[in-house]
Design a protein around this motif. Structure first.
Motif, short mmCIF file in Angstrom:
data_model
loop_
_atom_site.label_atom_id
_atom_site.label_comp_id
_atom_site.label_asym_id
_atom_site.label_seq_id
_atom_site.Cartn_x
_atom_site.Cartn_y
_atom_site.Cartn_z
N SER A 394 0.81 -1.22 0.00
CA SER A 394 0.00 0.00 0.00
C SER A 394 0.85 1.27 0.00
CB SER A 394 -0.92 0.00 1.22
OG SER A 394 -0.16 -0.03 2.42
N ASP A 395 2.14 1.15 0.36
CA ASP A 395 2.99 2.33 0.46
C ASP A 395 4.08 2.40 -0.60
OD1 ASP A 395 4.45 0.23 1.38
OD2 ASP A 395 4.79 1.03 3.39
N THR A 396 4.08 1.52 -1.61
CA THR A 396 5.10 1.53 -2.65
C THR A 396 4.44 1.58 -4.03
OG1 THR A 396 6.56 0.19 -1.27
CG2 THR A 396 7.11 0.36 -3.60
N LEU A 397 4.78 2.60 -4.80
CA LEU A 397 4.22 2.78 -6.14
C LEU A 397 5.32 2.64 -7.18
CD1 LEU A 397 1.90 3.75 -8.09
CD2 LEU A 397 2.75 6.08 -7.70
N LEU A 398 5.07 1.82 -8.21
CA LEU A 398 5.96 1.68 -9.35
C LEU A 398 5.19 2.02 -10.62
CD1 LEU A 398 7.82 -1.69 -8.59
CD2 LEU A 398 8.69 0.63 -8.26
N GLN A 422 7.93 5.87 -2.54
CA GLN A 422 7.83 5.09 -1.31
C GLN A 422 7.32 5.99 -0.19
OE1 GLN A 422 8.58 1.67 -0.58
NE2 GLN A 422 7.57 2.26 1.35
N ASP A 423 6.21 5.59 0.44
CA ASP A 423 5.64 6.32 1.56
C ASP A 423 5.98 5.61 2.87
OD1 ASP A 423 4.35 8.25 -0.06
OD2 ASP A 423 2.73 6.84 -0.47
N PHE A 424 6.22 6.40 3.92
CA PHE A 424 6.52 5.86 5.24
C PHE A 424 5.46 6.32 6.24
CE2 PHE A 424 10.49 6.21 2.91
CZ PHE A 424 11.07 4.96 3.11
N ASP A 425 5.36 5.62 7.36
CA ASP A 425 4.28 5.88 8.32
C ASP A 425 4.38 7.25 8.99
OD1 ASP A 425 3.19 3.41 7.81
OD2 ASP A 425 4.24 2.41 9.47
N ASN A 426 5.57 7.83 9.05
CA ASN A 426 5.75 9.09 9.77
C ASN A 426 5.51 10.32 8.91
OD1 ASN A 426 7.94 8.93 8.11
ND2 ASN A 426 9.49 9.11 9.73
N GLY A 427 4.84 10.15 7.75
CA GLY A 427 4.56 11.28 6.86
C GLY A 427 5.68 11.60 5.91
N PHE A 428 6.71 10.76 5.89
CA PHE A 428 7.86 10.98 5.01
C PHE A 428 7.72 10.11 3.76
CE2 PHE A 428 12.29 9.94 3.76
CZ PHE A 428 12.74 11.22 3.50
N SER A 429 8.09 10.64 2.60
CA SER A 429 8.05 9.88 1.35
C SER A 429 9.21 10.29 0.47
CB SER A 429 6.73 10.11 0.61
OG SER A 429 6.61 11.46 0.17
N VAL A 430 9.65 9.37 -0.37
CA VAL A 430 10.71 9.63 -1.34
C VAL A 430 10.24 9.17 -2.71
CG1 VAL A 430 12.58 9.48 0.34
CG2 VAL A 430 11.83 7.42 -0.84
N ASP A 465 14.97 12.84 -11.80
CA ASP A 465 14.92 13.62 -10.57
C ASP A 465 14.69 12.68 -9.39
OD1 ASP A 465 12.02 13.30 -9.94
OD2 ASP A 465 11.70 14.54 -11.69
N ILE A 466 15.09 13.15 -8.22
CA ILE A 466 14.82 12.47 -6.97
C ILE A 466 14.25 13.49 -6.01
CG2 ILE A 466 16.55 10.65 -7.22
CD1 ILE A 466 18.44 12.31 -5.50
N GLY A 467 13.33 13.06 -5.17
CA GLY A 467 12.69 14.02 -4.27
C GLY A 467 12.28 13.38 -2.96
N ALA A 468 12.07 14.23 -1.97
CA ALA A 468 11.62 13.78 -0.65
C ALA A 468 10.61 14.79 -0.12
CB ALA A 468 12.80 13.65 0.30
N GLU A 469 9.60 14.28 0.59
CA GLU A 469 8.59 15.11 1.21
C GLU A 469 8.35 14.65 2.65
OE1 GLU A 469 5.87 16.06 -2.78
OE2 GLU A 469 5.03 14.94 -1.08
N TRP A 470 8.02 15.62 3.49
CA TRP A 470 7.63 15.30 4.86
C TRP A 470 6.49 16.23 5.26
CZ3 TRP A 470 8.35 18.35 9.49
CH2 TRP A 470 7.93 17.68 10.65
N ARG A 471 5.46 15.61 5.80
CA ARG A 471 4.31 16.41 6.21
C ARG A 471 3.88 16.03 7.63
NH1 ARG A 471 2.68 13.50 1.89
NH2 ARG A 471 2.36 15.38 0.66
N SER A 472 3.46 17.04 8.36
CA SER A 472 2.91 16.86 9.70
C SER A 472 1.72 17.80 9.83
CB SER A 472 3.97 17.16 10.76
OG SER A 472 4.29 18.54 10.78
N ASN A 473 1.18 17.94 11.04
CA ASN A 473 0.02 18.82 11.22
C ASN A 473 0.35 20.27 10.92
OD1 ASN A 473 -1.59 16.68 12.00
ND2 ASN A 473 -1.11 16.91 14.18
#
Length: 643
Positions: A394-398, A422-430, A465-473
């Motif tokens: 559910s957290d890995t897209l190809l 790739q999505d991670f539980d703490n709101g972080f994705s690459v 390209d490579i990217g990273a995102e992090w989201r919180s409240n």
């Protein structure tokens, strides 16, 4: 820190902004760009920015390009005020390497001298409901032209119930803008209609644009398994400005102006049918037509740019059939596409301006030596495409895409694209993306009777390209690094006076975005873009692309009915070309900053009053050689909506 910078900092502290930055973190948002079918943001690995109507209204800009200026990765090139050319470079690529669409209909015109780049000065802002920007090569989805990315501008759409909106905006220097919009949905039928008129006024000497727009949409859902949608837009206007690269109001040898009258029409029709729970079929037809008549006085002393005029027309028809097969964990897009394009230009250049008239002859007749600048071309291309999407969990897209294009009388183009997220539980994705793109030579580059070259090859791109995102409240942080390699760039060869395929160019850089919402009434955004351009030819200097740009935007909801906004922008040094000395030169323009302030007061739920002060510090700068940027401009507006 000098006094001007201190004033900027003080003004920014109490006036804090953007709701639109928070929207970037909304992963449930449905997108229509960057995919073959409407999908959630999480189902696309590419770098994407979305601005909705709330975001656009909060910024309260007078021109659409000023809204786009706030987006990381977009580099703006201008020629003075509203009547001058406005083009966009995405991640350092040529301005014609970005596909520009309205409601999914491509607007790039390959008959113009810029090789098909779109002039964003021709677009009004009132009809825009949403903007989706997708970065990176997207030719596997959109075919030719999408080497750097796609900008899709979505106009007023049907909305549940019935709503009517009247708006007006007036400002200094003769600025005027007004519109009326109607829309609604009932019993499966939806409608939208927007009429707009704008007059830029003349804050920059010699530069002005006036236009009228009509946007209309219809939708029908006859059953729960199918939907039919129609979108129509027409825009006509006229503009005047100093000729491009003439030195503008500050350096031009004469004050004769370039003048143009234009009309553009777009039509999109789509039929979506849900055949089974796992099979959706979509048929989309689009038509784009543009006519333009222009007259340029040339650039004194006329050795390189003589006076010229032309009447041009262009038509593009596109038919696409897309099938989506599969469920939420594994799905496939496959389909066929056919594109037909026709372009014509009838004009001439007066080379008599550089030939001294023999003294016995009257100068008005002796100095006219017209050389035809005309062409008429058409082409068609067919394509087949496929895209495979899978979630290993559910957290890995190809994603993997491939496309086969066969343009008439040209070699076959086969291109590929790969993405992973790739999505991670703490709101972080690459995420990481790799893709290829191509662009067929423009009609002007191929067929112009003076400089055209029928042997030109398509321009190509390979980028990653490579990217990273992090989201919180309270926070949303995005960082990406990109690298583009462009080959066979089409440029003008002075020695042979013709268009040629030149050396390769590499662009690379980084985009950064940070949104912080410390309180529900307060939000702040910081963004920055760094772009490095490396050409094989050390003498080649690409214009209109600053190495560094960025800004600070903020919004403060002072009370339930009153809000204040600020947008502070920095544009670094950039190269600009000019012909005002009689020969081509390239100069470095100084960096500059602007500060735009805005306020909105909701008097009653149906009535809102607005005020804006653009370039509030009245900082003087040039956005092209001899072309000043717009000075401080005060505007006030009213918006009345009722249901």
């Amino acid at each position: 820190m000098n006094k001007k910078r201190k004033r900027c900092a003080v003004l920014l502290l109490p006036i804090l902004f953007p709701s639109w930055a928070i929207a970037a973190a909304n992963v449930e948002e449905l997108l229509v760009t960057g995919s073959y079918s409407e999908t959630q943001r999480d189902n696309i690995s590419s770098s994407i920015t979305v601005l909705n109507r709330t975001d656009i209204s909060a910024l309260n800009k007078s021109h659409l390009v000023d809204v786009l200026r706030t987006v990381p990765g977009l580099l703006i090139e201008e020629q003075g005020g509203a009547g001058g050319l406005v083009s966009i470079s995405l991640r350092g690529g040529e301005s014609n390497f970005t596909v520009v669409m309205i409601d999914g209909v491509q607007l790039n015109d390959p008959t113009n001298t810029r090789g098909g780049s779109f002039d964003f000065g021709n677009l009004g802002i009132d009809s825009v409901e949403r903007i989706e920007i997708v970065r990176g090569a997207q030719s596997t989805i959109y075919g030719s032209d999408a080497l750097s990315g796609v900008i899709n501008i979505i106009t007023t759409q049907p909305k549940a119930g019935h709503q009517q909106t009247l708006s007006a905006d007036i400002g200094e220097y003769g600025y005027r803008r007004n519109s009326i919009a109607l829309r609604g949905v009932e019993n499966g039928f939806g409608y939208s209609l927007q009429l707009g008129r704008r007059d830029s006024g003349e804050p920059v000497n010699g530069s002005r644009q006036q236009s009228d727009d009509i946007n209309a949409g219809l939708s029908w859902t006859p059953t729960k398994h199918q939907k039919i949608a129609l979108n129509y837009r027409t825009s006509d206007g006229e503009l005047n400005s100093y000729p491009e690269q003439s030195g503008g109001p500050n350096k031009a040898e004469n004050d004769d102006l370039y003048r143009s009258e234009y009309q553009g029409t777009s039509l999109g029709a789509a039929w979506t049918l849900q055949l089974t729970s796992l099979w959706q079929s979509n048929l989309h037809y689009s038509l784009y037509e543009r006519e333009e008549s222009f007259d340029s006085p040339g650039i004194a002393p006329y050795m390189n740019v003589p006076p010229y005029f032309a009447d041009a027309e262009f038509e593009r028809k596109n038919l696409r059939w897309v099938n989506r097969i599969g469920g939420e964990q594994l799905w496939l897009h496959a389909g066929l596409e056919r594109r037909e394009e026709y372009g014509r230009s009838d004009g001439a250049a007066d080379f008599g301006a550089i030939i001294p008239a023999p003294s016995p002859l009257p100068p008005l007749t002796a100095n006219i030596v017209l050389i035809p600048l005309s062409f008429e071309l058409d082409r068609a291309s067919k394509a087949a495409f496929i895209e495979l999407n899978t979630r290993l969990a559910s957290d890995t897209l190809l994603q993997f895409g491939a496309r086969h294009d066969k343009p008439e009388e040209l070699d076959t183009e086969e291109i590929y694209k790969f993405g992973v997220k790739q999505d991670f539980d703490n709101g972080f994705s690459v995420s990481a993306n790799w893709g290829q793109g191509f662009k067929l030579p423009s009609f002007f580059a191929l067929g112009d009777s003076l400089t055209g070259n029928p042997d030109l090859k398509p321009e190509t791109a390979e980028n990653w390209d490579i990217g990273a995102e992090w989201r919180s409240n309270q926070h949303f942080i995005s960082l990406s690094y990109f690298n583009n390699h462009f080959e066979n760039l089409i440029t003008f060869d002075d020695a042979n006076f013709t268009n040629i395929n030149s050396d390769a160019v590499d662009t690379s850089g980084a985009e950064w975005l940070w949104t912080w919402q410390p309180h529900q009434l307060l939000s702040i955004q910081l963004d920055a873009t760094y772009t490095d351009i490396d050409a094989e030819d050390p003498e080649l200097k690409l214009t209109g692309r600053p190495q560094v740009k960025g800004g600070l935007s903020s919004r403060w909801q002072v009370s339930g009915s009153f809000s204040m906004n600020a947008d502070y922008r920095y544009t670094g040094k950039q190269f600009a070309g000019s012909q005002h000395t009689g020969s081509g030169t390239t100069e470095s323009l100084k960096s500059y900053t602007t500060l735009d302030l805005a306020a909105a007061w909701q008097v009653i739920p149906q009535l809102t009053l607005t005020a804006a002060l653009e370039n509030a510090l009245n900082e003087g700068f040039e956005n092209a050689v001899g072309f000043p940027g717009e000075p401080r401009l005060l505007r006030v507006g009213i918006n009345f909506s009722f249901e």
